[in-house]
Write an enzyme that holds these catalytic residues in place. Structure first.
Site, PDB file in Angstrom:
ATOM      1  N   HIS A 161       0.612  -1.111  -0.228  1.00 19.20           N
ATOM      2  CA  HIS A 161      -0.336  -0.018  -0.117  1.00 19.20           C
ATOM      3  C   HIS A 161       0.932   0.995   0.037  1.00 19.20           C
ATOM      4  O   HIS A 161       0.527   2.140  -0.212  1.00 19.20           O
ATOM      5  CB  HIS A 161      -0.736   0.099   1.242  1.00 19.20           C
ATOM      6  N   THR A 162       1.957   1.203   0.552  1.00 20.27           N
ATOM      7  CA  THR A 162       2.727   2.591   0.891  1.00 20.27           C
ATOM      8  C   THR A 162       3.516   2.920  -0.945  1.00 20.27           C
ATOM      9  O   THR A 162       3.764   2.609  -0.810  1.00 20.27           O
ATOM     10  CB  THR A 162       4.238   2.168   1.845  1.00 20.27           C
TER      11      THR A 162
END
Lengths: 220, 241
Positions: B9-10
């Site tokens: 996700h980052t």
């Protein structure tokens, strides 16, 4: 993840995987009395052109259309979801659904799934509440509104042309020629755009399609 | 997009708004940002608004990923509406409440490895007591309060400019002059900065007022720009044989 995968995450229009993509040039411009949408006709994966006359102008409702760029399967599914929600909202309202509504649903889908989707779309149309509107959601979920919108890999080649030649409140004829030139120039340089130009005119009273074949817009 | 791989996700910020600035002046708070949003190395959006009122006495300006800024505004609106419902219409939210809430949201997202990639500056002036607040929250949820705050590249270039010029009794015109000076420097030195800026003032009497954007003027016409060219520094030598 390889460098190629990372690059794909950042700039999805440059697709390095073998999935069906809408290479694409899509543009929407407000003119004096309506909105004109334009799109090219090429759907390609890597080098092969899957569909040379694809239709990237998706009806969402009677006077709302969206234009798709990015991965074909993603964008057509998103368009189907938006169409589904707008049908429900229109039923609830007993009237035409707001264009902004459709655009915000699009934003919600793209933003919430930005790491798995590759979709940059334009949503435009007419509603009785705010008139003619053009909205754009890019692949990161950034939402914009304006008098014109441009997206797709071919779009990168014509930003300068548009900056130099766009005027507000063109007539329908001027706007049509403007869009045809834009897409023709983009197709001339972008390998992922080409084939044909599909035009769509949205006014309060009716929606009208037009098809421009390659011989009528090829440059030189 | 890549099948078989775990979801990561980052993100990398893509639609980037550059530095924002905030400072206290005599009448309240001034927030400033330029109106550009970059898409990678392209200057994509020219007239974006990177600041917003989140209540009648509090405003926020964000740098970083602009789609996350739009999501933040949505989060604030939902928090605001939920609290109004809970309190039966009575609103007790002060600028510090929004500041703390933002910090908690950012921290929670950071612990999930899915941050809202923004550097935010929140300013507010309570209309009952006149208390002035200025704070900054980064993408980790770190809280910083101060008399003048800078995010992004401006934190490196303009810290000294602000430190040398700031006083507690700045008039609005003087505060504007400091901001314009800093924005001028950022336009010179920051690739993603633009010369069109927008200012928000928050005062006790007028609450949050977002002014129209305007262009700042840099100094591009020093005579030595014209004179000291390559021919001056390294002239072609001509030998008479």
């Amino acid at each position: 993840m390889s460098i190629a995968d990372l690059q794909n995450e950042i700039i999805p229009e440059v697709n390095t995987h073998s999935v069906q993509t809408d290479g694409t040039t899509i543009i929407a411009v407000k003119y004096d009395g309506g909105i004109l949408l334009g799109a090219d006709g090429r759907s390609a994966n890597n080098m092969y052109v899957g569909n040379k006359v694809s239709d990237k102008l998706e009806p969402i409702h009677q006077r709302i259309y969206c234009q798709r760029s990015g991965t074909s399967s993603h964008t057509s599914t998103i368009a189907r979801y938006v169409r589904y929600y707008m049908e429900i909202q229109a039923n609830e309202l007993g009237n035409l659904p707001p264009v902004e509504s459709a655009a915000q649903v699009m934003r919600e889908i793209i933003y919430s799934n930005k790491n798995s989707l590759s979709a940059s779309m334009i949503c435009s149309g007419w509603d009785p509440y705010k008139g003619y509107q053009i909205y754009q959601v890019n692949s990161s979920g950034y939402f914009e509104q304006g008098n014109w919108a441009l997206s797709g890999s071919g779009g990168t080649f014509i930003w300068g042309y548009i900056d130099a030649n766009y005027r507000e409140n063109m007539t329908r004829a001027e706007c049509k020629e403007f869009i045809k030139s834009c897409i023709a120039l983009a197709c001339y340089r972008d390998s992922s755009s080409g084939g044909c130009i599909r035009l769509l005119d949205i006014t309060q009273d009716r929606v009208e399609r037009d098809y421009v074949q390659y011989d009528d817009f090829k440059i030189k | 997009m890549i099948s078989g791989q775990p979801r990561t996700h980052t993100q990398v910020p893509v639609n980037i708004g550059t530095s924002v600035m905030g400072l206290r002046y005599k009448d309240g708070i001034m927030l400033a940002a330029d109106t550009a949003v970059a898409y990678g190395s392209m200057k994509k959006t020219k007239h974006a608004q990177r600041m917003a009122a989140i209540s009648s006495d509090t405003a926020i300006a964000c740098s970083g990923e602009m789609s996350d800024f739009q999501e933040l505004l949505k989060i604030f609106r939902e928090k605001h509406d939920g609290d109004v419902i809970e309190n039966d219409g009575a609103l007790f939210l002060k600028p510090t409440d929004y500041f703390n809430y933002l910090s908690r949201v950012q921290y929670q997202r950071r612990m999930k490895g899915d941050p809202l990639w923004n550097g935010s500056i929140i300013g507010g002036v309570r209309q009952d007591s006149g208390d002035v607040f200025l704070g900054m929250v980064d993408l980790y949820g770190t809280k910083v309060e101060g008399n003048f705050l800078l995010t992004g590249l401006a934190a490196h270039y303009c810290q000294v400019l602000m430190q040398n010029s700031w006083r507690a009794d700045l008039t609005e015109a003087e505060a504007r002059a400091i901001i314009e000076d800093c924005m001028k420097v950022m336009f010179y030195r920051d690739k993603k900065a633009s010369d069109e800026i927008q200012i928000t003032t928050i005062t006790k009497d007028q609450g949050v007022k977002i002014h129209d954007p305007y262009r700042i003027q840099g100094e591009w016409n020093f005579q030595f720009f014209h004179d000291k060219t390559n021919e001056f520094w390294r002239p072609i030598r001509i030998y008479n044989n």
